[in-house]
Scaffold this motif. Structure first.
Motif, PDB file in Angstrom:
ATOM      1  N   VAL A  10      61.037  58.656  11.301  1.00  0.00           N
ATOM      2  CA  VAL A  10      61.663  57.563  12.052  1.00  0.00           C
ATOM      3  C   VAL A  10      60.600  56.683  12.710  1.00  0.00           C
ATOM      4  O   VAL A  10      60.711  55.451  12.724  1.00  0.00           O
ATOM      5  N   ALA A  11      59.556  57.290  13.255  1.00  0.00           N
ATOM      6  CA  ALA A  11      58.489  56.520  13.903  1.00  0.00           C
ATOM      7  C   ALA A  11      57.783  55.606  12.901  1.00  0.00           C
ATOM      8  O   ALA A  11      57.513  54.432  13.187  1.00  0.00           O
ATOM      9  N   VAL A  12      57.473  56.130  11.707  1.00  0.00           N
ATOM     10  CA  VAL A  12      56.817  55.307  10.682  1.00  0.00           C
ATOM     11  C   VAL A  12      57.745  54.174  10.244  1.00  0.00           C
ATOM     12  O   VAL A  12      57.319  53.032  10.062  1.00  0.00           O
ATOM     13  N   ALA A  13      59.038  54.482  10.106  1.00  0.00           N
ATOM     14  CA  ALA A  13      60.000  53.458   9.699  1.00  0.00           C
ATOM     15  C   ALA A  13      60.088  52.349  10.735  1.00  0.00           C
ATOM     16  O   ALA A  13      60.163  51.162  10.394  1.00  0.00           O
ATOM     17  N   ARG A  14      60.085  52.705  12.011  1.00  0.00           N
ATOM     18  CA  ARG A  14      60.200  51.705  13.071  1.00  0.00           C
ATOM     19  C   ARG A  14      58.922  50.895  13.229  1.00  0.00           C
ATOM     20  O   ARG A  14      58.955  49.684  13.486  1.00  0.00           O
ATOM     21  N   GLU A  15      57.778  51.571  13.094  1.00  0.00           N
ATOM     22  CA  GLU A  15      56.498  50.891  13.326  1.00  0.00           C
ATOM     23  C   GLU A  15      55.997  50.164  12.084  1.00  0.00           C
ATOM     24  O   GLU A  15      55.232  49.208  12.183  1.00  0.00           O
TER      25      GLU A  15
END
Length: 293
Positions: A10-15
Motif C-alpha cells: 500500500v505504501a509503494v502504491a500511494r508513494e
C-alpha cells in the motif's frame, strides 16, 4: 501473506516510489522491494510496472490495492477490539504538529497519556499545517494539530484547542502611524511570510485582494524568529503572530501596521471515519476537558 507485506504494498502504491515508501516505512529499499516481490510471487500476478519515473500500479495491482486497504482496515479494527477487551489503551499514536500548534495543548495531552495510558507510544511529526492535513488524509498520521485557514475537510473530525491573531509588521520608521496605510507603497517592499502556511498564505492573499495590490517581491520564510529578525533589519514588511508582533514592538524592533487577521483557530483533527477508535476517543476527551485559549 504477512500484514507487513500488505502495508509495504500500500505504501509503494500511494508513494509511487520504492525510495519514498522506504522512507515512510523506515525500511531499507531492498526490504521494500523484497516485500513487493514476495507478494507478486505468492499471488502469481504483476502488481507494478517499473518505469524510470517510479512504480505504477497495473490493472491487477489497482484491484488488489482496494482489497489490501480493506484488509488493513479490518486488521486495525481487530486490534482496536482486542484493546477494548483488555480494558486499557495501548499502541502507537502518530501525531502531526503543523503551523503554530498549541504547545500547551500538546504538552497537556502528552502528560495525560503518560500518566493514565503508559502503554501508548506517541510520535510527533513537525511540519506545516498542510503537511499535517495531508498526513491525516493519506493515513500517514493518526491525528494532528494545524492552523485553520478554511472550513475543515468534510472527512475530518475536529476540536478547537486554541486561537491566535496575525499582525502586519514593518521596520521601525517605515510607516507613519498617524496616516492611513498606503498599500501601494507597501507593495514596493519585499513581503515576508511563509507561503506554504495555510493560514499566513491565505491572510496575505486576502490583504492583496482587499486592497488591490500585489507585492513586487515575496520572501517565503517559515520561521517566525527569522521573519522578526529580517523586519528588525529593515528588509521588508511581514506577517507575525500577534503576541510576537507586540513583543517586538515593545522591544523597539518593529512597528505594527495593522491587524491582518483577528482570529486563527488551532485545530486538532483526525479522520471522521475513525471516530470510534478508542485511542482517538481518549485523546479527544483529554483535549475537550481543557480551556480554549
Amino acid at each position: 501473506m504477512e500484514i507487513h507485506q500488505l502495508k509495504t504494498f500500500v505504501a509503494v502504491a500511494r508513494e509511487g516510489s520504492i525510495t519514498r515508501a522506504s522512507e515512510r516505512l523506515c525500511l531499507s529499499q531492498p526490504a521494500v522491494s523484497a516485500h513487493v516481490k514476495a507478494m507478486e510471487d505468492m499471488l502469481g500476478i504483476t502488481l507494478f510496472e517499473r518505469t524510470a519515473r517510479g512504480m505504477s500500479l497495473t490493472g491487477d495491482g489497482q484491484r488488489i490495492l482496494i482489497k489490501a486497504e480493506h484488509t488493513l482496515d479490518t486488521h486495525r479494527d481487530l486490534i482496536d477490539e482486542a484493546t477494548r477487551l483488555k480494558g486499557h489503551l495501548a499502541g502507537r499514536l502518530r501525531l502531526g504538529a503543523g503551523g503554530r500548534s498549541s504547545a500547551a495543548s500538546i504538552g497537556r495531552l502528552l502528560w495525560e497519556l503518560s500518566e493514565h495510558h503508559p502503554d501508548v507510544e506517541v510520535t510527533i511529526q513537525h511540519g506545516t499545517s498542510l503537511d499535517t492535513l495531508n498526513g491525516i488524509l493519506h493515513g500517514e498520521l493518526d491525528a494532528g494539530f494545524y492552523n485553520e485557514a478554511t472550513e475543515p475537510d468534510v472527512d475530518l473530525a475536529t476540536i478547537e484547542v486554541s486561537r491566535f491573531g496575525i499582525d502586519l509588521a514593518a521596520p521601525v520608521g517605515l510607516i507613519d502611524p498617524s496616516q492611513p496605510v498606503n498599500w501601494q507603497a507597501l507593495g514596493e517592499y519585499p513581503w515576508i511570510f511563509p507561503t506554504t502556511s495555510l493560514c499566513c498564505g491565505q491572510v496575505a492573499e486576502n490583504l492583496f485582494r482587499t486592497h488591490g495590490f500585489r507585492p513586487r517581491r515575496i520572501m517565503s520564510i517559515d520561521r517566525e524568529s527569522v521573519t522578526r529578525t529580517l523586519l528588525a533589519g529593515g528588509i521588508g514588511v511581514g506577517l507575525l503572530h500577534a503576541d510576537t508582533a507586540r513583543e517586538a514592538q515593545l522591544c523597539g524592533d518593529v512597528d505594527i501596521v495593522c491587524e491582518a487577521q483577528k482570529t486563527v483557530r488551532v485545530m486538532f483533527a483526525h479522520l471522521a471515519s475513525r471516530g470510534q477508535d478508542p485511542l482517538l476517543k481518549a485523546v479527544g476527551s483529554i483535549l475537550r476537558s481543557g480551556p480554549v485559549w
